[in-house]
Design a protein around this motif. Sequence first.
Motif, PDB file in Angstrom:
ATOM      1  N   ARG A   2     -31.822  68.887  13.225  1.00  0.00           N
ATOM      2  CA  ARG A   2     -31.484  67.458  12.464  1.00  0.00           C
ATOM      3  C   ARG A   2     -30.849  67.818  11.767  1.00  0.00           C
ATOM      4  O   ARG A   2     -30.126  66.832  11.678  1.00  0.00           O
ATOM      5  CB  ARG A   2     -33.178  67.065  12.660  1.00  0.00           C
ATOM      6  CG  ARG A   2     -33.628  66.808  13.099  1.00  0.00           C
ATOM      7  CD  ARG A   2     -35.349  66.219  13.262  1.00  0.00           C
ATOM      8  NE  ARG A   2     -35.527  66.215  11.281  1.00  0.00           N
ATOM      9  CZ  ARG A   2     -36.778  66.048  10.808  1.00  0.00           C
ATOM     10  NH1 ARG A   2     -37.899  66.318  10.964  1.00  0.00           N
ATOM     11  NH2 ARG A   2     -36.555  65.675   9.344  1.00  0.00           N
ATOM     12  N   LYS A  60     -27.726  53.622   1.368  1.00  0.00           N
ATOM     13  CA  LYS A  60     -29.169  52.726   0.476  1.00  0.00           C
ATOM     14  C   LYS A  60     -28.641  53.774  -0.619  1.00  0.00           C
ATOM     15  O   LYS A  60     -28.900  53.620  -1.609  1.00  0.00           O
ATOM     16  CB  LYS A  60     -29.625  52.594   0.422  1.00  0.00           C
ATOM     17  CG  LYS A  60     -30.002  51.519   1.257  1.00  0.00           C
ATOM     18  CD  LYS A  60     -31.254  51.200   2.593  1.00  0.00           C
ATOM     19  CE  LYS A  60     -30.466  50.526   3.737  1.00  0.00           C
ATOM     20  NZ  LYS A  60     -31.632  50.973   4.965  1.00  0.00           N
ATOM     21  N   LEU A  61     -29.323  55.025  -0.311  1.00  0.00           N
ATOM     22  CA  LEU A  61     -29.843  56.086  -1.554  1.00  0.00           C
ATOM     23  C   LEU A  61     -28.248  55.883  -2.889  1.00  0.00           C
ATOM     24  O   LEU A  61     -27.949  56.161  -4.188  1.00  0.00           O
ATOM     25  CB  LEU A  61     -30.182  57.190  -1.627  1.00  0.00           C
ATOM     26  CG  LEU A  61     -29.749  58.364  -2.572  1.00  0.00           C
ATOM     27  CD1 LEU A  61     -30.903  58.588  -3.545  1.00  0.00           C
ATOM     28  CD2 LEU A  61     -29.896  59.533  -1.686  1.00  0.00           C
ATOM     29  N   GLU A  64     -27.710  52.377  -4.534  1.00  0.00           N
ATOM     30  CA  GLU A  64     -28.427  52.642  -6.535  1.00  0.00           C
ATOM     31  C   GLU A  64     -28.107  53.539  -6.819  1.00  0.00           C
ATOM     32  O   GLU A  64     -28.345  53.035  -8.197  1.00  0.00           O
ATOM     33  CB  GLU A  64     -30.125  53.039  -5.676  1.00  0.00           C
ATOM     34  CG  GLU A  64     -30.428  52.031  -4.534  1.00  0.00           C
ATOM     35  CD  GLU A  64     -31.917  52.136  -4.167  1.00  0.00           C
ATOM     36  OE1 GLU A  64     -32.097  52.754  -4.378  1.00  0.00           O
ATOM     37  OE2 GLU A  64     -32.227  51.290  -3.441  1.00  0.00           O
ATOM     38  N   THR A  65     -27.360  55.090  -6.941  1.00  0.00           N
ATOM     39  CA  THR A  65     -26.739  55.818  -7.375  1.00  0.00           C
ATOM     40  C   THR A  65     -26.194  55.064  -8.131  1.00  0.00           C
ATOM     41  O   THR A  65     -25.739  55.639  -9.098  1.00  0.00           O
ATOM     42  CB  THR A  65     -26.613  57.369  -6.921  1.00  0.00           C
ATOM     43  OG1 THR A  65     -27.991  57.498  -6.378  1.00  0.00           O
ATOM     44  CG2 THR A  65     -26.932  58.979  -7.820  1.00  0.00           C
ATOM     45  N   VAL A  68     -26.794  53.104 -11.142  1.00  0.00           N
ATOM     46  CA  VAL A  68     -27.531  53.738 -11.938  1.00  0.00           C
ATOM     47  C   VAL A  68     -26.114  54.347 -12.979  1.00  0.00           C
ATOM     48  O   VAL A  68     -26.015  53.903 -14.444  1.00  0.00           O
ATOM     49  CB  VAL A  68     -28.292  54.861 -11.547  1.00  0.00           C
ATOM     50  CG1 VAL A  68     -28.831  55.790 -12.697  1.00  0.00           C
ATOM     51  CG2 VAL A  68     -29.499  54.274 -10.699  1.00  0.00           C
ATOM     52  N   LEU A  69     -25.298  54.595 -12.138  1.00  0.00           N
ATOM     53  CA  LEU A  69     -23.917  55.330 -13.107  1.00  0.00           C
ATOM     54  C   LEU A  69     -23.263  54.726 -13.780  1.00  0.00           C
ATOM     55  O   LEU A  69     -22.925  54.096 -14.647  1.00  0.00           O
ATOM     56  CB  LEU A  69     -23.195  56.548 -11.736  1.00  0.00           C
ATOM     57  CG  LEU A  69     -23.837  57.547 -11.451  1.00  0.00           C
ATOM     58  CD1 LEU A  69     -22.571  57.853 -10.699  1.00  0.00           C
ATOM     59  CD2 LEU A  69     -24.817  58.828 -13.131  1.00  0.00           C
ATOM     60  N   ARG A 258     -37.174  50.822  -9.133  1.00  0.00           N
ATOM     61  CA  ARG A 258     -36.720  51.856  -9.541  1.00  0.00           C
ATOM     62  C   ARG A 258     -35.712  52.341 -10.402  1.00  0.00           C
ATOM     63  O   ARG A 258     -35.435  52.372 -11.434  1.00  0.00           O
ATOM     64  CB  ARG A 258     -37.662  53.190  -9.144  1.00  0.00           C
ATOM     65  CG  ARG A 258     -38.461  52.720  -8.562  1.00  0.00           C
ATOM     66  CD  ARG A 258     -39.625  53.196  -8.533  1.00  0.00           C
ATOM     67  NE  ARG A 258     -41.526  53.358  -8.354  1.00  0.00           N
ATOM     68  CZ  ARG A 258     -41.945  50.732  -7.766  1.00  0.00           C
ATOM     69  NH1 ARG A 258     -40.703  50.025  -7.439  1.00  0.00           N
ATOM     70  NH2 ARG A 258     -42.746  52.090  -7.173  1.00  0.00           N
ATOM     71  N   PHE A 259     -34.341  51.849  -9.618  1.00  0.00           N
ATOM     72  CA  PHE A 259     -33.286  52.806 -10.413  1.00  0.00           C
ATOM     73  C   PHE A 259     -32.478  51.454 -11.559  1.00  0.00           C
ATOM     74  O   PHE A 259     -31.680  51.641 -12.121  1.00  0.00           O
ATOM     75  CB  PHE A 259     -32.003  52.528  -8.768  1.00  0.00           C
ATOM     76  CG  PHE A 259     -31.435  50.853  -8.902  1.00  0.00           C
ATOM     77  CD1 PHE A 259     -32.049  50.819  -7.591  1.00  0.00           C
ATOM     78  CD2 PHE A 259     -30.511  50.119  -9.180  1.00  0.00           C
ATOM     79  CE1 PHE A 259     -31.388  49.301  -7.085  1.00  0.00           C
ATOM     80  CE2 PHE A 259     -30.279  49.066  -8.752  1.00  0.00           C
ATOM     81  CZ  PHE A 259     -30.867  48.720  -7.386  1.00  0.00           C
ATOM     82  N   VAL A 261     -34.551  51.247 -13.643  1.00  0.00           N
ATOM     83  CA  VAL A 261     -34.505  51.844 -14.628  1.00  0.00           C
ATOM     84  C   VAL A 261     -33.273  53.083 -15.411  1.00  0.00           C
ATOM     85  O   VAL A 261     -33.398  53.338 -16.577  1.00  0.00           O
ATOM     86  CB  VAL A 261     -35.908  52.860 -14.693  1.00  0.00           C
ATOM     87  CG1 VAL A 261     -36.880  53.807 -15.995  1.00  0.00           C
ATOM     88  CG2 VAL A 261     -36.885  51.644 -14.361  1.00  0.00           C
ATOM     89  N   GLY A 262     -33.397  53.387 -14.738  1.00  0.00           N
ATOM     90  CA  GLY A 262     -32.200  54.130 -14.508  1.00  0.00           C
ATOM     91  C   GLY A 262     -30.634  53.980 -15.363  1.00  0.00           C
ATOM     92  O   GLY A 262     -30.000  54.611 -16.012  1.00  0.00           O
ATOM     93  N   LEU A 265     -31.217  52.756 -19.065  1.00  0.00           N
ATOM     94  CA  LEU A 265     -31.107  53.743 -19.585  1.00  0.00           C
ATOM     95  C   LEU A 265     -30.009  54.124 -19.668  1.00  0.00           C
ATOM     96  O   LEU A 265     -28.957  55.013 -20.681  1.00  0.00           O
ATOM     97  CB  LEU A 265     -32.150  55.315 -18.554  1.00  0.00           C
ATOM     98  CG  LEU A 265     -32.155  56.688 -19.528  1.00  0.00           C
ATOM     99  CD1 LEU A 265     -32.525  56.465 -20.989  1.00  0.00           C
ATOM    100  CD2 LEU A 265     -33.227  57.467 -18.556  1.00  0.00           C
ATOM    101  N   LEU A 266     -28.670  54.589 -18.481  1.00  0.00           N
ATOM    102  CA  LEU A 266     -27.348  55.171 -18.837  1.00  0.00           C
ATOM    103  C   LEU A 266     -26.419  54.034 -19.656  1.00  0.00           C
ATOM    104  O   LEU A 266     -25.768  54.661 -19.908  1.00  0.00           O
ATOM    105  CB  LEU A 266     -27.435  55.642 -17.128  1.00  0.00           C
ATOM    106  CG  LEU A 266     -26.949  56.306 -16.445  1.00  0.00           C
ATOM    107  CD1 LEU A 266     -26.117  57.119 -16.871  1.00  0.00           C
ATOM    108  CD2 LEU A 266     -28.345  57.316 -16.467  1.00  0.00           C
ATOM    109  N   LEU A 282     -17.867  58.886 -15.360  1.00  0.00           N
ATOM    110  CA  LEU A 282     -19.138  58.231 -14.686  1.00  0.00           C
ATOM    111  C   LEU A 282     -19.047  56.953 -13.726  1.00  0.00           C
ATOM    112  O   LEU A 282     -19.568  56.451 -13.115  1.00  0.00           O
ATOM    113  CB  LEU A 282     -20.712  58.076 -15.756  1.00  0.00           C
ATOM    114  CG  LEU A 282     -21.869  59.574 -15.875  1.00  0.00           C
ATOM    115  CD1 LEU A 282     -22.441  58.970 -16.939  1.00  0.00           C
ATOM    116  CD2 LEU A 282     -22.075  60.383 -14.714  1.00  0.00           C
TER     117      LEU A 282
END
Lengths: 336, 42
Positions: A2, A60-61, A64-65, A68-69, A258-259, A261-262, A265-266, A282
């Motif tokens: 896997r 998708k992650l 979202e990351t 955030v950046l 949730r992202f 929030v990040g 914050l950034l 970034l």
Amino acid sequence: MRTHGFVVGLLLLAVVGVAGWLLGGVTPVPGLVAAVAVGALVGNSVGYPDRLGAGVGTHKLWLETGIVLMGAGIALGAVVEAGPTVLGLVVATVVGTLLFVELLARGVLSVPAKLTSLLAAGASVCGVSAVVSVAGSIDADESHVAYASATVLAFDALTLVAYPPIGQFLGLSDVGFGVWAGTTMFSTGPVTAAGFAVSPTAGRWAVLVKLTRNALIGVVTVAYAMYYARRRRTANDAAPADASGGPGLTGVLSNAPRFLVGFLLLAVLGNTVLSAGAVDMLETASNWLFLLAFAGLGLELRLDDLRSAGLTPMAVLAASLVTFSAAMLVVVEMLF
Amino acid sequence: VTDRPTTDWWRSLDRGWKAVVLGLICTVVAQFWTVAQLPVWG
């Protein structure tokens, strides 16, 4: 086994993303759009084994990351400096586009509600980022997310090619062109590219105005989350409300991505403690993550799904773009 | 295969929180990188 499939899936994202980036370097098509195109080509021709699905699904992650950046590059001071005129134009365009798309698509043409909302968010705020952000908060269908994203990306490609020559043909000032592109084009990448294709001044204004628009993503996402949470609670024929739909503000916040929030914050960190070099890094990292994200979006894009959705949503965005683009041209000619 | 506690912690996070954690890690690394004046490519 896997784990092996997962890693190979990630590698596939990277290979498709880099191929898109390279293609973007030698063609007028922006790298992000090219990554989606290459991904869609691979996914719909040779395809990939199911065991790579988990790795490919991480797109998708990465998106979202990346968002955030991207927050670190939001120039809060520049937004304030842009003044009330630009802010007023941005708010008017965002609200106007949202209402126009919602009324035309849902009210007149009977496009599904959540698909309409994704298209409205994508057209009014910040393209695919807004589509994905709103999709997370309203639990939208995957095929609707793919269709809305693909529609937005198609208009990104079109406007990127069309805006600079139109602006120059009409003799817009650099500032005027920047404001026009920043308020009416869909996604940040093409806005930036179109602006700098005209002049550095036009590019800076286009980005500034676009970032102001992007800042409304949180408001629009929460507003849609609130609207659909209320709709679920009041629907008599719907299935029992799920656990995520709590009452009032709690329910809205539990549905909000949730992202964000990040991202916020950034944005604060980027405007206070972070060095300019770190912010640049970034932003670069954000762009690379978007490349992975859009490669995955393309790989999972099924052209059969697009065909079954029909051309109506495409026509809605075309009507919205033409209307607001023309209206904003008149305003820009008067003010700048 | 038995999961380790750290993997459990990561897996229990919502995707959005994972993005926040990754974003903050990148931020700390980028700030450290520039303050320490380590080489930058590109």
